[in-house]
Motif scaffolding. Sequence first.
Motif, PDB file in Angstrom:
ATOM      1  N   ASN A 286      85.472  78.216  24.378  1.00 28.53           N
ATOM      2  CA  ASN A 286      85.596  77.090  23.470  1.00 28.53           C
ATOM      3  C   ASN A 286      85.633  75.929  24.296  1.00 28.53           C
ATOM      4  OD1 ASN A 286      84.913  78.168  20.815  1.00 28.53           O
ATOM      5  ND2 ASN A 286      86.711  78.870  20.770  1.00 28.53           N
ATOM      6  N   SER A 347      77.270  78.925  22.546  1.00 33.06           N
ATOM      7  CA  SER A 347      78.322  77.843  22.174  1.00 33.06           C
ATOM      8  C   SER A 347      77.946  76.650  22.749  1.00 33.06           C
ATOM      9  CB  SER A 347      79.731  78.363  22.662  1.00 33.06           C
ATOM     10  OG  SER A 347      80.030  79.437  21.988  1.00 33.06           O
ATOM     11  N   ASN A 353      82.247  73.283  18.888  1.00 33.28           N
ATOM     12  CA  ASN A 353      82.847  72.464  19.836  1.00 33.28           C
ATOM     13  C   ASN A 353      81.815  71.639  20.741  1.00 33.28           C
ATOM     14  OD1 ASN A 353      85.815  73.602  19.959  1.00 33.28           O
ATOM     15  ND2 ASN A 353      84.529  75.340  19.701  1.00 33.28           N
TER      16      ASN A 353
HETATM   17  O1  LIG Z   1      81.954  81.145  18.565  1.00 33.51           O
HETATM   18  C1  LIG Z   1      81.117  80.735  18.205  1.00 33.51           C
HETATM   19  C2  LIG Z   1      79.724  81.423  18.516  1.00 33.51           C
HETATM   20  O2  LIG Z   1      79.832  82.313  18.839  1.00 33.51           O
HETATM   21  C3  LIG Z   1      81.022  79.411  17.294  1.00 33.51           C
HETATM   22  O3  LIG Z   1      81.649  78.610  18.174  1.00 33.51           O
HETATM   23  P1  LIG Z   1      82.194  76.969  17.690  1.00 33.51           P
HETATM   24  O4  LIG Z   1      83.537  77.388  16.925  1.00 33.51           O
HETATM   25  O5  LIG Z   1      82.105  76.077  18.817  1.00 33.51           O
HETATM   26  O6  LIG Z   1      81.175  76.790  16.587  1.00 33.51           O
END
Ligand SMILES: O=C(CO)COP(=O)(O)O
Length: 430
Positions: A286, A347, A353
């Motif tokens: 993250n 991600s 994020n």
């Molecule tokens: O963990 C995630 C994808 O595997 C989602 O990430 P986000 O919380 O940044 O949306």
Amino acid sequence: MATLGAHKKHKVTVVGSGNWGSTIAKVIAENTTANPDLFEEEVQMWVYEEEVKIPKKSRHFHPGVGSLDVPHKLSALINEIHENVKYLPDISLPHNVVANPSLEDSVKDATILIFNMPHQFIPNIAKQIKGKIIPYARGISCIKGIEVSEKRVRLFSEMLGEELGIYCGALSGANVATGVAMERWCGTTVAYDPPPVDSRQPTPEQTPGHSPHGSTIDLTMTAVDGTAKTLKSVNGTKYSKRLQPLPNDYPPLSHENVKKLFHRPYFHVSMVSDVVAVSLGGALKNIVALAAGFLSGLGWDSNSLAEVIRIGLKEEVKFGLMFFGDKGVKAQTFLEESCGVADIITSCIGGRNFRCAKISVEKNMPIDEVERIELNGQKLQGTSTAYEVQKFLTSRNQGSEFPLFTAVYGILEGKYKPDQIPELVEPKDP
Ligand SMILES: O=C(CO)COP(=O)(O)O
Ligand SMILES: NC(=O)C1=CN([C@@H]2O[C@H](COP(=O)(O)OP(=O)(O)OC[C@H]3O[C@@H](n4cnc5c(N)ncnc54)[C@H](O)[C@@H]3O)[C@@H](O)[C@H]2O)C=CC1
């Protein structure tokens, strides 16, 4: 694994009902229906109660029908229309997902507890259910975050295991919730590595051929006659009280059976024993996704994002080996499993994020403000994790050993600008 002699079934509760919580409840409910010999069909889903209105763009909104245009209790609405209109709109939930606004009531009979909510709320939840769950329950944490106190860092699987006196594994992978909810193929990683809790009578969880424990097990075996001694620690996780064996009249929670709880044609599960890498990969990526979002917001292209991914993966592995090396963590898990490399990639392409960090640069707006405007109650995990990781590294004077994590923290603090990332992560001459 044979379930001979077992006549009880596992009852599953999902603690949390956000974007990922609702999605995983859907996955599990499909599997409890598909495996009636192992699991009770009904899946309880604890809902943090709030009043919601059916959005006008929802397929459930019918103009002129007054009752649909007033606020509803979210839990009641989910049970009525089988959709979480706020956190997972436009996705039908199976009818065997039962939303429950009472935390205690939802967990009281469960033998399998799936923890799935933003990590900042977990300590409070653990406090509320401590002593109110079945003592031989088992947990799986789907939480992507870590818990940091003064001088230590804990995985949520460890924290929940220690606080609740149960064994807790972890699930994490490249799983942006909307894609999984729409049944688009992806992989995930489930780490489940319970200790042998009875030296004379192996528990059903000890599957032949499954030699799970990633590191030396430092525990005191319990005996069947009640003269059990306290388990001290398993892979470094300290248990505050004795771990209770799963009674033999339940189907064993072998890797094979745990996999049956999560695996779907569109959600491919890889079972491992490395709980640390599965938990850490999900938490640390993250921070990396924020860096990717900042650079993308500047208009920088895929070459820059690839460099962020490369450095981020390296820092994840280093963090794992440096601080959890005694707990059986393996670099290979980060490099080969969905919970590591694949989660960083997705991600840094499509996570929240990433998206919010990108918008914050494009609109020159604080990321918390972007989170509030863009996410409709969903929570970013990267910002708090960046602060938590930095607090831990600073207390050990080791921030400079993790330049990307430190750069992201510095950007969030306003100390650096995103375009300084290249110089900040450039290796320094010895
Ligand atoms: O963990 C995630 C994808 O595997 C989602 O990430 P986000 O919380 O940044 O949306
Ligand atoms: N959304 C995603 O794509 C994915 C998320 N994850 C992880 O899953 C975990 C859960 O995330 P989401 O389900 O997406 O949550 P979310 O981001 O949708 O968060 C909202 C949830 O928090 C609850 N909430 C708000 N205030 C609360 C309070 N005071 N106490 C308790 N709950 C409260 C809301 O009711 C709602 O259920 C996180 O650790 C996340 O990193 C993992 C994979 C994918």
